[in-house]
Scaffold this active site. Sequence first.
Site, mmCIF file in Angstrom:
data_model
loop_
_atom_site.group_PDB
_atom_site.id
_atom_site.type_symbol
_atom_site.label_atom_id
_atom_site.label_comp_id
_atom_site.label_asym_id
_atom_site.label_seq_id
_atom_site.Cartn_x
_atom_site.Cartn_y
_atom_site.Cartn_z
ATOM 1 N N ASP A 167 -112.738 19.595 -11.319
ATOM 2 C CA ASP A 167 -111.743 19.181 -12.151
ATOM 3 C C ASP A 167 -111.949 20.071 -13.613
ATOM 4 O O ASP A 167 -113.191 20.395 -13.910
ATOM 5 C CB ASP A 167 -111.953 17.615 -12.799
ATOM 6 C CG ASP A 167 -110.962 17.125 -13.826
ATOM 7 O OD1 ASP A 167 -109.651 17.417 -13.613
ATOM 8 O OD2 ASP A 167 -111.488 16.824 -15.003
ATOM 9 N N GLU A 171 -109.571 23.547 -10.208
ATOM 10 C CA GLU A 171 -108.467 23.445 -11.238
ATOM 11 C C GLU A 171 -108.605 24.097 -12.193
ATOM 12 O O GLU A 171 -109.333 23.883 -13.317
ATOM 13 C CB GLU A 171 -108.162 21.779 -11.456
ATOM 14 C CG GLU A 171 -107.231 21.427 -12.124
ATOM 15 C CD GLU A 171 -107.208 20.501 -13.221
ATOM 16 O OE1 GLU A 171 -106.174 20.181 -14.035
ATOM 17 O OE2 GLU A 171 -108.378 20.165 -13.918
#
Length: 731
Positions: free
Chosen positions: A410, A463
């Site tokens: 993330d 990401e």
Amino acid sequence: MLLTRDELESLIHARHRSPHQLLGMHPLGDGSGVVVRAFLPNAAKVRIEPTHEKNKPSFELQQLDPAGLYEGTTKGAKHVYAYDLVITDYQGGVRRTRDPYSFLPTVGESDLYLFGKGDERRIYEKLGAQLRTVDGVHGTSFAVWAPNAQRVSVVGDFNGWDGRYYPMRLLGASGVWELFVPGVGEGAHYKYEIQNIHGQVVLKADPYGFFFESAPKNASIVWNNKKFKWTDGEWLKKRREQNVLRAPMSIYEVHIGSWKKKSVAESFSYRELAGMLVSYVKQMGFTHVEFLPVSEHAYYPSWGYQVTGFYSPTARFGTPDDFQYLVNALHEAGIGVLVDWVPAHFPRDEWALAKFDGTALYEHQDPRQGAHQDWGTLIFNYGRHEVCNFLTANALFWCERFHIDGLRVDAVASMLYLDYSRKEGEWVPNQFGGRENLDAVEFLRKFNYLTHTECPGVVTIAEESTAWPLVTRPPYLGGLGFSLKWNMGWMHDTLNYFMRDPIHRKYHQNDLTFAMLYHFNENFVLPLSHDEVVHGKGSLLGRMPGDDWQKFANLRVLLGYQWTFPGKPLLFMGCEFGQRAEWNANSGLDWWLLGAGPFHAGLQRFVEDLNKLYVAEAGLWESDYDVSGFYWIDCTDQNNSIMSFVRQNQSRTSELVVIMNLTPVPRPSYRIGLPRGGVWREVLNSDASIYGGSNMGNLGGVSAEDYQVHGQPHSAEFVLPPMSILVFKSG
């Protein structure tokens, strides 16, 4: 008394940095015998009895201080021997135990050396709470890194949460404190009581804790996460042998707490969820499930992205064994498991990592480097070896102890840039004056190298929302080393296009073609994730224009385009059946919609058939990242908003033509070029009545004519239904 007054006071008030030097058994200085000391606040009487060598002496200890400090000597032994403490309490109860201060360190010097270098790859087997048998004694060894603490004790339900009982020893210059406590077993609750650098006494959860109390409680729990009996050996063997870039991967993104609910207030457990989720994902044909973060987190509305227990699945849905059961069930069904992993930041909860020993230990001291302004969290100090070791070992931990098949990392952009979401003067340049976080770059390269080499077949997914180069290229080529990267540009451009009224789409066709200009720079995942259905954005269905018929037709085309475009598709739960409401983590999906008319069930059936076609046709996944795997037939008919392209594998044994009509105007005789002659069968039509469409199409397929169009040697006239995506296969 053989202690000085200062030594006695340091034990009574639990401020000695190395209590093993005073407590336990030691030879007398003149070599005439041994002395034993024990701090036992609730003891009325203490006796020493030999454990193994019965010829060694037994003797009583005398109370040196009412606080509970005992000492005794014997001339009957010249050397230290194994002994038991026989303790009588003030109620007359008697218990027998080995002395915690009679054991050698359970963390070796080589372990500490590698930890200091940042290269103890299984540090989670050394630090934290480890169930062990030492010299025939069952117990738990506790070890925690707190280099600037004045004193550390392990406290728990086994010692009345009293920090005077089990002060730990500091192991040299490592900063690691350690103690083996006999009799402490699985299920025991504990924390570390730390007298920090400022002299304040604070309670901290274990950074390496394997299990935690359910929030809002936060005690760590001793746990053995190696006892689960896995039955997924066949899956793991296949995973090791597979090249994920040339394999099918359609990902169903799931938030465990809100996929389905028992009631408004109660979620299903990992084990309860297993049967339902496996059955549904198998039915729908997804190859992988991706869970939003499963690591322990105190704040539920963070969806798991503010992690307080990096080494523990959240207790909200069961034990670590229960989560292993869920993963095992998915693997047995042939479904891969990805999890979101969050090494970018951590929350400020005072009982967790923040200011762990009174200093900025895991984070940076300077808020310009150590604080996320957007999220109110703290940034890891990737330049500190022990911190990087904590994180790289954590990645291996999830892959090894929980058999996770991939880690989606993330917020990578926030790690890479020192000026991420900061104004001028709010950030500190690197040593060369640049904005790149060089420590984070090296951390990510090492994480990717270790994950891929230690756990073959496991994928890492970034990401990353910027144009940082070579994200999915190996470190030896200057890359970050990820397997895959979320294509955020494709997601934004595609959604922007499909949200437009069809009458305006002819002016924006470049939104759909632009992604191919950079597609081969990286190995992309095509995400329509949870981020696109929260924070006022509405649902995917709600963002489509027109009435219900057009909304669903639009959404079918969008998803069909996602599945047939080069890259690995990812879809958030609920989008596959047209969830109308924006995602709410506090409530389950609106499954009742599947019984409310034909559109929702039709969309779900369409995604199911999309997945079946996707897995069956190697042309849709085998050459996702090869130039030969995709080419446009025609993407220039902006006036009619019609686009066509070819997907194929290297051997061309799977060759598909995809046609999109992106307006609600039917085109009954539209000629499109074809790469070869013969009959082309319609293998997917989003306008079919079973999906809720108008049922226009090309029943029986089309026959290619020797008539060149769009630079192709053959062509045919197609019936293009309104707002549709069609897939044809030759033969």
